[in-house]
Design a protein around this motif. Structure first.
Motif, PDB file in Angstrom:
ATOM      1  N   GLU A 197       0.831  -1.208   0.000  1.00 12.12           N
ATOM      2  CA  GLU A 197       0.000   0.000   0.000  1.00 12.12           C
ATOM      3  C   GLU A 197       0.866   1.258   0.000  1.00 12.12           C
ATOM      4  OE1 GLU A 197      -3.595   2.022   2.653  1.00 12.12           O
ATOM      5  OE2 GLU A 197      -2.941  -0.030   3.055  1.00 12.12           O
ATOM      6  N   ALA A 198       1.929   1.240   0.810  1.00 10.27           N
ATOM      7  CA  ALA A 198       2.837   2.395   0.853  1.00 10.27           C
ATOM      8  C   ALA A 198       3.547   2.585  -0.480  1.00 10.27           C
ATOM      9  CB  ALA A 198       3.854   2.206   1.982  1.00 10.27           C
ATOM     10  N   PRO A 203       4.388   8.542  -5.103  1.00  6.21           N
ATOM     11  CA  PRO A 203       4.324   9.077  -6.474  1.00  6.21           C
ATOM     12  C   PRO A 203       5.599   8.877  -7.276  1.00  6.21           C
ATOM     13  CG  PRO A 203       4.512  10.859  -4.867  1.00  6.21           C
ATOM     14  CD  PRO A 203       4.296   9.604  -4.094  1.00  6.21           C
ATOM     15  N   SER A 204       6.718   8.622  -6.587  1.00  5.66           N
ATOM     16  CA  SER A 204       7.974   8.406  -7.313  1.00  5.66           C
ATOM     17  C   SER A 204       8.053   7.008  -7.911  1.00  5.66           C
ATOM     18  CB  SER A 204       9.163   8.650  -6.378  1.00  5.66           C
ATOM     19  OG  SER A 204       9.197   7.668  -5.354  1.00  5.66           O
ATOM     20  N   GLU A 205       7.178   6.111  -7.441  1.00  4.97           N
ATOM     21  CA  GLU A 205       7.178   4.729  -7.949  1.00  4.97           C
ATOM     22  C   GLU A 205       6.057   4.577  -8.982  1.00  4.97           C
ATOM     23  OE1 GLU A 205       9.329   2.496  -7.323  1.00  4.97           O
ATOM     24  OE2 GLU A 205      10.347   3.170  -5.514  1.00  4.97           O
ATOM     25  N   THR A 206       6.326   4.949 -10.198  1.00  2.22           N
ATOM     26  CA  THR A 206       5.304   4.862 -11.247  1.00  2.22           C
ATOM     27  C   THR A 206       5.728   3.831 -12.279  1.00  2.22           C
ATOM     28  OG1 THR A 206       6.364   6.710 -12.399  1.00  2.22           O
ATOM     29  CG2 THR A 206       4.517   7.240 -10.943  1.00  2.22           C
ATOM     30  N   ASP A 207       5.059   2.715 -12.273  1.00  6.18           N
ATOM     31  CA  ASP A 207       5.332   1.624 -13.204  1.00  6.18           C
ATOM     32  C   ASP A 207       4.025   0.870 -13.383  1.00  6.18           C
ATOM     33  OD1 ASP A 207       5.946  -0.829 -14.399  1.00  6.18           O
ATOM     34  OD2 ASP A 207       7.958  -0.868 -13.556  1.00  6.18           O
ATOM     35  N   GLU A 208       3.364   1.064 -14.516  1.00  8.25           N
ATOM     36  CA  GLU A 208       2.038   0.496 -14.718  1.00  8.25           C
ATOM     37  C   GLU A 208       2.037  -1.023 -14.624  1.00  8.25           C
ATOM     38  OE1 GLU A 208       0.567   1.925 -18.433  1.00  8.25           O
ATOM     39  OE2 GLU A 208      -0.139   3.820 -17.593  1.00  8.25           O
ATOM     40  N   VAL A 209       3.072  -1.670 -15.168  1.00  8.66           N
ATOM     41  CA  VAL A 209       3.134  -3.127 -15.139  1.00  8.66           C
ATOM     42  C   VAL A 209       3.313  -3.618 -13.711  1.00  8.66           C
ATOM     43  CG1 VAL A 209       4.438  -5.150 -15.857  1.00  8.66           C
ATOM     44  CG2 VAL A 209       3.978  -3.320 -17.490  1.00  8.66           C
ATOM     45  N   PHE A 210       4.267  -3.033 -12.998  1.00  5.70           N
ATOM     46  CA  PHE A 210       4.492  -3.445 -11.618  1.00  5.70           C
ATOM     47  C   PHE A 210       3.270  -3.159 -10.754  1.00  5.70           C
ATOM     48  CE2 PHE A 210       6.164  -3.074  -7.290  1.00  5.70           C
ATOM     49  CZ  PHE A 210       6.885  -4.257  -7.194  1.00  5.70           C
ATOM     50  N   ASP A 211       2.587  -2.034 -11.014  1.00  6.55           N
ATOM     51  CA  ASP A 211       1.390  -1.696 -10.244  1.00  6.55           C
ATOM     52  C   ASP A 211       0.279  -2.718 -10.468  1.00  6.55           C
ATOM     53  OD1 ASP A 211       2.597   0.508  -9.191  1.00  6.55           O
ATOM     54  OD2 ASP A 211       1.611   1.965 -10.497  1.00  6.55           O
ATOM     55  N   ALA A 212       0.144  -3.214 -11.690  1.00  2.76           N
ATOM     56  CA  ALA A 212      -0.883  -4.218 -11.972  1.00  2.76           C
ATOM     57  C   ALA A 212      -0.601  -5.508 -11.200  1.00  2.76           C
ATOM     58  CB  ALA A 212      -0.937  -4.501 -13.475  1.00  2.76           C
ATOM     59  N   ILE A 213       0.675  -5.904 -11.167  1.00  2.21           N
ATOM     60  CA  ILE A 213       1.056  -7.101 -10.412  1.00  2.21           C
ATOM     61  C   ILE A 213       0.895  -6.851  -8.912  1.00  2.21           C
ATOM     62  CG2 ILE A 213       2.982  -8.635  -9.847  1.00  2.21           C
ATOM     63  CD1 ILE A 213       4.007  -8.084 -12.721  1.00  2.21           C
ATOM     64  N   SER A 214       1.279  -5.654  -8.476  1.00  4.49           N
ATOM     65  CA  SER A 214       1.162  -5.297  -7.066  1.00  4.49           C
ATOM     66  C   SER A 214      -0.293  -5.338  -6.606  1.00  4.49           C
ATOM     67  CB  SER A 214       1.746  -3.893  -6.841  1.00  4.49           C
ATOM     68  OG  SER A 214       1.561  -3.476  -5.504  1.00  4.49           O
ATOM     69  N   ASP A 215      -1.199  -4.836  -7.448  1.00  5.56           N
ATOM     70  CA  ASP A 215      -2.625  -4.871  -7.108  1.00  5.56           C
ATOM     71  C   ASP A 215      -3.102  -6.314  -6.918  1.00  5.56           C
ATOM     72  OD1 ASP A 215      -2.790  -2.136  -7.224  1.00  5.56           O
ATOM     73  OD2 ASP A 215      -3.649  -2.065  -9.246  1.00  5.56           O
ATOM     74  N   ALA A 216      -2.651  -7.208  -7.801  1.00  5.86           N
ATOM     75  CA  ALA A 216      -3.065  -8.611  -7.712  1.00  5.86           C
ATOM     76  C   ALA A 216      -2.536  -9.255  -6.433  1.00  5.86           C
ATOM     77  CB  ALA A 216      -2.571  -9.378  -8.938  1.00  5.86           C
ATOM     78  N   VAL A 217      -1.272  -9.004  -6.107  1.00 10.06           N
ATOM     79  CA  VAL A 217      -0.690  -9.576  -4.888  1.00 10.06           C
ATOM     80  C   VAL A 217      -1.416  -9.027  -3.662  1.00 10.06           C
ATOM     81  CG1 VAL A 217       1.382  -9.677  -3.446  1.00 10.06           C
ATOM     82  CG2 VAL A 217       1.573  -9.963  -5.931  1.00 10.06           C
TER      83      VAL A 217
END
Length: 342
Positions: A197-198, A203-217
């Protein structure tokens, strides 16, 4: 006041009614049970039981059947647990041995219980809020589709297919896996969720692919913390519909909703052996006054949960409680052995 013989008459009425589904009269008690007194004396005992609201006549000039209060007295004071047969114990060990994972084990558990008892079987998942994430695996299925696998030290494994916002290579997938493991592996589920969540809020961590995986986890970890039930045997309710005075629909709705049953199971007070029963009108606050539940506690690494049976109040409480206790103990042993091996 109910005499000792009166309590034994209550025991006979409960046992005979559960066995035959027919109201029990004084003559049948004299014929079936060795009380050594006349039917008139038994009728007097039954009148006192009726005055105490322990039995009731369902129809004029009929025999008597137990009330919910009568079942409660029977369960608390008169019902010794009926030992399981060697064949039943062998069936439990055969049914539950060598599961593929926890999901498979709990699925087998409820199917075993419903086959043993003919009731609806329920088992709570252990709470995994304090489990530790041991591994995240990413398997690239297609350039824009990836399988996310989350593993914890309790043996719980979950997986989900994620559709990515852009295509990635196998090397990209390995790099993403390394980042994700670095973020959550070695942390308890609740801590791993907070770290994700953190990370997503930064805002400095912007990566759409990683965010999609992060949401799933994150969604999988959130499910680890939720109270969930596995159930089997709902069809038994239809076969026992005559045992319910009213509709079975509230029971079917509770099975579908799950949350009601989770709350009820959590509120039941267990005895020293981890067993509990909640009978008929005692469940009115949950909309289940037509049903009884019997439960037993089982232990998982770092957690305790419950397994149980739900059915009509006219159930074989000694046999059902014995089955729940036996399966709970076997489940505890399997989970302890699995934890020791790890």
């Amino acid at each position: 006041m109910v005499s000792e013989r009166g309590l034994q008459v209550l025991r006979a009425i409960v046992q005979d009614y559960v066995g035959t589904r027919e109201p029990v009269g004084s003559k049948s008690i004299v014929d079936r049970h060795a009380f050594g007194v006349s039917a008139a004396t038994i009728r007097n005992d039954m009148a006192l039981l009726e005055d105490e609201d322990l039995i009731v006549a369902p129809h004029t000039s009929s025999g008597r059947v137990p009330t919910d209060k009568g079942y409660r007295v029977f369960v608390d004071h008169l019902a010794g647990l009926r030992p399981l047969s060697t064949a039943q114990r062998t069936a439990i060990s055969t049914f539950l041995d060598d599961p593929a994972d926890l999901d498979d084990l709990l699925s087998r558990t409820v199917r075993c219980l419903t086959q043993l008892t003919g009731q609806v079987a329920l088992v709570q998942y252990p709470s995994f809020a304090r489990a530790t994430v041991t591994h995240i695996e990413l398997v690239l299925l297609a350039p824009a589709r990836i399988l996310v696998i989350v593993v914890t030290d309790t043996g719980r494994v979950s997986q989900r297919i994620v559709h990515l916002p852009q295509e990635v290579t196998e090397n990209d997938a390995q790099a993403l896996k390394g980042r994700m493991n670095g973020l959550v592996t070695g942390n308890e589920v609740r801590t791993a969720s907070a770290r994700l969540e953190a990370h997503r809020a930064d805002p400095s961590e912007t990566d759409e692919v990683f965010d999609a995986i992060s949401d799933a986890v994150a969604e999988e970890l959130d499910e680890f913390r939720q109270d969930k039930l596995v159930m089997a045997g709902a069809a038994t309710l239809a076969r026992r519909e005559l045992d319910f005075r009213g509709s079975i629909h509230p029971l079917l709705e509770a099975i579908e909703e799950q949350a009601t049953l989770v709350r009820l199971m959590e509120e039941m007070v267990a005895d020293r052996e981890g067993l509990a029963a909640s009978i008929g009108s005692e469940n009115a606050a949950f909309g289940l006054s037509e049903a009884s539940l019997v439960t037993g506690d089982y232990d998982a690494p770092g957690s305790r949960a419950r397994i149980g049976l739900m059915g009509p109040t006219r159930m074989d409480y000694p046999s059902n409680l014995a089955a729940v206790r036996a399966v709970a103990r076997y489940l505890t042993r399997l989970l302890d052995e699995d934890d020791t091996r790890r």
